[in-house]
Design a protein around this motif. Sequence first.
Motif: not given
Length: 262
Positions: A11-13, A60-64, A127-128, A147-152
């Motif tokens: 689910v993305y923002l 696409m800023v972030l995704i869960v 966070w994308l 976890p809090l992750a970063y990147g595509q």
Amino acid sequence: MVVEVEGFFGVYLLYCTNPKYKGRIYIGFTVNPERRIQQHNGGKQKGGAWKTSGRGPWDMVLIVHGFPSDIAALRFEWAWQHPHVSRRLTHVPRKTKKQSSFDFHLLVLYHMLRVAPWSRLPLTLRWLRQEYQQQLPPLLQPPLHMPLAYGQVRAKPIAKTPGEGGPPLQSIALPCRVCYETLQSKEDALRCFHPGCTLIAHILCLAKLFLRNEPDHLIPVEGPCPSCGHSVLWGDLIRYKKGCYGDLEEQAQTHWVDELHG
């Protein structure tokens, strides 16, 4: 670097960068984030949503992600879109006039990750686009197992089921490692994915074992494997077993169905 994830439900923002519509946001569900952002920026003729068509470009800023099924992800999407209709989020303050839609829905997301049933799921907050990230409020930090992750991130097909090297469930019935009663079918069974572990157990038996110190919950977070002793996340056990949340969701229906209808 792009991380590949099997069995992807997210689910993305989205955040609109078009000067005419800048600051608008959109929340959606996807099984393929790379394709979905292309569709949104391509408009309705490319498969994008009508709410985003002609208003791009969008980031696409972030995704869960990490939901066990598309149904679980769609329930999360709906509640994030309609926080004041969901009975789980009645404690979330309403948006103020000075608050942007982005800030408000980010705050809603942090609240969602702290309440059941979502706080029990093996989710990852990714966070994308890190330049959009804001500091998490201390009291709204995600649970430790998220976890809090970063990147595509990229979706990829599931190659195989973890633990499939263990004893096959054929015509000869095998005993559940928890209750020692016969396992009648592979649909009722879970296996441990640790190398060399031969655990086979009823889904509900293993869930009850993991929940022995949390009797008020229906979905476990983690627990020790009764065969090899390794601590395992429930989400890792069930992620690759399509439909294995079925029996638990049926028992929990009165708790979860309200998320769609308030």
